[in-house]
Design a protein around this motif. Structure first.
Motif, PDB file in Angstrom:
ATOM      1  N   ALA A 182      30.117  99.463  28.802  1.00  0.00           N
ATOM      2  CA  ALA A 182      30.347 100.168  27.530  1.00  0.00           C
ATOM      3  C   ALA A 182      29.522  99.540  26.411  1.00  0.00           C
ATOM      4  O   ALA A 182      29.258  98.338  26.410  1.00  0.00           O
ATOM      5  CB  ALA A 182      31.828 100.116  27.169  1.00  0.00           C
ATOM      6  N   ASP A 183      29.135 100.357  25.434  1.00  0.00           N
ATOM      7  CA  ASP A 183      28.385  99.866  24.269  1.00  0.00           C
ATOM      8  C   ASP A 183      29.357  99.317  23.223  1.00  0.00           C
ATOM      9  O   ASP A 183      29.431  99.798  22.106  1.00  0.00           O
ATOM     10  CB  ASP A 183      27.527 100.982  23.677  1.00  0.00           C
ATOM     11  CG  ASP A 183      26.723 100.515  22.464  1.00  0.00           C
ATOM     12  OD1 ASP A 183      26.439  99.307  22.373  1.00  0.00           O
ATOM     13  OD2 ASP A 183      26.404 101.367  21.628  1.00  0.00           O
ATOM     14  N   TRP A 184      30.108  98.316  23.600  1.00  0.00           N
ATOM     15  CA  TRP A 184      31.096  97.737  22.691  1.00  0.00           C
ATOM     16  C   TRP A 184      30.429  97.033  21.519  1.00  0.00           C
ATOM     17  O   TRP A 184      30.951  97.048  20.406  1.00  0.00           O
ATOM     18  CB  TRP A 184      32.014  96.762  23.439  1.00  0.00           C
ATOM     19  CG  TRP A 184      31.316  95.531  23.925  1.00  0.00           C
ATOM     20  CD1 TRP A 184      30.709  95.360  25.135  1.00  0.00           C
ATOM     21  CD2 TRP A 184      31.097  94.327  23.193  1.00  0.00           C
ATOM     22  NE1 TRP A 184      30.140  94.118  25.211  1.00  0.00           N
ATOM     23  CE2 TRP A 184      30.366  93.449  24.027  1.00  0.00           C
ATOM     24  CE3 TRP A 184      31.450  93.883  21.924  1.00  0.00           C
ATOM     25  CZ2 TRP A 184      29.992  92.173  23.630  1.00  0.00           C
ATOM     26  CZ3 TRP A 184      31.069  92.612  21.525  1.00  0.00           C
ATOM     27  CH2 TRP A 184      30.349  91.773  22.376  1.00  0.00           C
ATOM     28  N   LEU A 185      29.270  96.428  21.744  1.00  0.00           N
ATOM     29  CA  LEU A 185      28.601  95.672  20.687  1.00  0.00           C
ATOM     30  C   LEU A 185      28.133  96.591  19.565  1.00  0.00           C
ATOM     31  O   LEU A 185      28.392  96.331  18.389  1.00  0.00           O
ATOM     32  CB  LEU A 185      27.429  94.882  21.272  1.00  0.00           C
ATOM     33  CG  LEU A 185      26.750  93.884  20.337  1.00  0.00           C
ATOM     34  CD1 LEU A 185      27.714  92.804  19.893  1.00  0.00           C
ATOM     35  CD2 LEU A 185      25.549  93.257  21.026  1.00  0.00           C
ATOM     36  N   GLY A 186      27.471  97.682  19.906  1.00  0.00           N
ATOM     37  CA  GLY A 186      26.987  98.627  18.901  1.00  0.00           C
ATOM     38  C   GLY A 186      28.119  99.345  18.191  1.00  0.00           C
ATOM     39  O   GLY A 186      28.100  99.505  16.969  1.00  0.00           O
ATOM     40  N   LYS A 187      29.114  99.776  18.944  1.00  0.00           N
ATOM     41  CA  LYS A 187      30.255 100.493  18.356  1.00  0.00           C
ATOM     42  C   LYS A 187      31.034  99.575  17.408  1.00  0.00           C
ATOM     43  O   LYS A 187      31.435  99.981  16.321  1.00  0.00           O
ATOM     44  CB  LYS A 187      31.147 101.001  19.489  1.00  0.00           C
ATOM     45  CG  LYS A 187      32.283 101.839  19.059  1.00  0.00           C
ATOM     46  CD  LYS A 187      31.889 103.279  18.983  1.00  0.00           C
ATOM     47  CE  LYS A 187      33.140 104.131  18.842  1.00  0.00           C
ATOM     48  NZ  LYS A 187      32.881 105.520  18.745  1.00  0.00           N
ATOM     49  N   GLY A 188      31.241  98.339  17.820  1.00  0.00           N
ATOM     50  CA  GLY A 188      31.950  97.379  16.970  1.00  0.00           C
ATOM     51  C   GLY A 188      31.168  97.000  15.729  1.00  0.00           C
ATOM     52  O   GLY A 188      31.731  96.804  14.655  1.00  0.00           O
ATOM     53  N   PHE A 189      29.852  96.910  15.869  1.00  0.00           N
ATOM     54  CA  PHE A 189      29.022  96.594  14.704  1.00  0.00           C
ATOM     55  C   PHE A 189      29.167  97.676  13.642  1.00  0.00           C
ATOM     56  O   PHE A 189      29.241  97.379  12.446  1.00  0.00           O
ATOM     57  CB  PHE A 189      27.555  96.435  15.105  1.00  0.00           C
ATOM     58  CG  PHE A 189      26.664  96.049  13.966  1.00  0.00           C
ATOM     59  CD1 PHE A 189      26.666  94.756  13.488  1.00  0.00           C
ATOM     60  CD2 PHE A 189      25.834  96.975  13.363  1.00  0.00           C
ATOM     61  CE1 PHE A 189      25.853  94.389  12.419  1.00  0.00           C
ATOM     62  CE2 PHE A 189      25.019  96.628  12.313  1.00  0.00           C
ATOM     63  CZ  PHE A 189      25.036  95.328  11.835  1.00  0.00           C
ATOM     64  N   ILE A 190      29.240  98.925  14.055  1.00  0.00           N
ATOM     65  CA  ILE A 190      29.438 100.038  13.116  1.00  0.00           C
ATOM     66  C   ILE A 190      30.769  99.867  12.380  1.00  0.00           C
ATOM     67  O   ILE A 190      30.859 100.094  11.175  1.00  0.00           O
ATOM     68  CB  ILE A 190      29.366 101.389  13.852  1.00  0.00           C
ATOM     69  CG1 ILE A 190      27.930 101.643  14.327  1.00  0.00           C
ATOM     70  CG2 ILE A 190      29.852 102.536  12.966  1.00  0.00           C
ATOM     71  CD1 ILE A 190      27.788 102.803  15.293  1.00  0.00           C
ATOM     72  N   ILE A 191      31.802  99.436  13.089  1.00  0.00           N
ATOM     73  CA  ILE A 191      33.106  99.187  12.450  1.00  0.00           C
ATOM     74  C   ILE A 191      32.976  98.115  11.382  1.00  0.00           C
ATOM     75  O   ILE A 191      33.462  98.269  10.264  1.00  0.00           O
ATOM     76  CB  ILE A 191      34.159  98.772  13.502  1.00  0.00           C
ATOM     77  CG1 ILE A 191      34.469  99.925  14.447  1.00  0.00           C
ATOM     78  CG2 ILE A 191      35.438  98.269  12.822  1.00  0.00           C
ATOM     79  CD1 ILE A 191      35.302  99.539  15.651  1.00  0.00           C
ATOM     80  N   TRP A 192      32.288  97.020  11.714  1.00  0.00           N
ATOM     81  CA  TRP A 192      32.153  95.911  10.763  1.00  0.00           C
ATOM     82  C   TRP A 192      31.260  96.256   9.570  1.00  0.00           C
ATOM     83  O   TRP A 192      31.339  95.595   8.532  1.00  0.00           O
ATOM     84  CB  TRP A 192      31.657  94.654  11.478  1.00  0.00           C
ATOM     85  CG  TRP A 192      32.791  93.999  12.191  1.00  0.00           C
ATOM     86  CD1 TRP A 192      33.132  94.159  13.496  1.00  0.00           C
ATOM     87  CD2 TRP A 192      33.762  93.132  11.627  1.00  0.00           C
ATOM     88  NE1 TRP A 192      34.263  93.433  13.773  1.00  0.00           N
ATOM     89  CE2 TRP A 192      34.668  92.793  12.649  1.00  0.00           C
ATOM     90  CE3 TRP A 192      33.961  92.605  10.360  1.00  0.00           C
ATOM     91  CZ2 TRP A 192      35.751  91.944  12.446  1.00  0.00           C
ATOM     92  CZ3 TRP A 192      35.036  91.756  10.151  1.00  0.00           C
ATOM     93  CH2 TRP A 192      35.914  91.439  11.178  1.00  0.00           C
ATOM     94  N   GLN A 193      30.433  97.276   9.696  1.00  0.00           N
ATOM     95  CA  GLN A 193      29.603  97.710   8.576  1.00  0.00           C
ATOM     96  C   GLN A 193      30.276  98.806   7.757  1.00  0.00           C
ATOM     97  O   GLN A 193      29.748  99.230   6.734  1.00  0.00           O
ATOM     98  CB  GLN A 193      28.243  98.202   9.082  1.00  0.00           C
ATOM     99  CG  GLN A 193      27.436  97.125   9.774  1.00  0.00           C
ATOM    100  CD  GLN A 193      27.173  95.936   8.875  1.00  0.00           C
ATOM    101  OE1 GLN A 193      26.690  96.064   7.770  1.00  0.00           O
ATOM    102  NE2 GLN A 193      27.511  94.748   9.359  1.00  0.00           N
TER     103      GLN A 193
END
Length: 117
Positions: A86-97
């Motif tokens: 899963a693209d957890w890193l990219g999806k989570g980065f969007i949350i943090w931004q």
């Protein structure tokens, strides 16, 4: 099993935003081999997501910071750092931004709001 669960939790749009952000924080700590104290000196405004992964600057840690020989440390998590695929890193980065987490501060993990955002 816990790592896979957190990866899949982050990409699930039905889950509360803060819990997803916290799971992302835990996975970044794991894949970047960071101690909790290292994250106290991470400023979300100094994170950069590139095509190959996440780059973070650590301003304060046990071995870096104002008055120490090393001012900044860098940590990195590759987009290939996944067990589930899963693209957890990219999806989570969007949350943090997002607006809920992208406010000015000198620490990484904020307290949750009453509605877990």
């Amino acid at each position: 099993a816990m790592v896979i669960s957190m990866e899949l939790y982050i990409i699930d749009d039905s889950k509360p935003l803060y819990y997803k952000a916290y799971a992302w924080f835990k996975l970044v700590r794991l894949w970047a081999a960071l101690r909790f104290d290292d994250t106290l000196g991470m400023n979300p405004q100094h994170m950069k997501f590139t095509g190959s992964g996440l780059e973070c600057l650590i301003e304060r840690s046990k071995t870096s910071g104002p008055g120490k020989r090393v001012r900044w440390l860098t940590c990195y998590v590759s987009t290939q750092a996944t067990i589930s695929g899963a693209d957890w890193l990219g999806k989570g980065f969007i949350i943090w931004q997002s607006h809920a987490f992208a406010f000015a501060r000198d620490y990484f993990l904020p307290m949750p709001s009453a509605d877990l955002t």
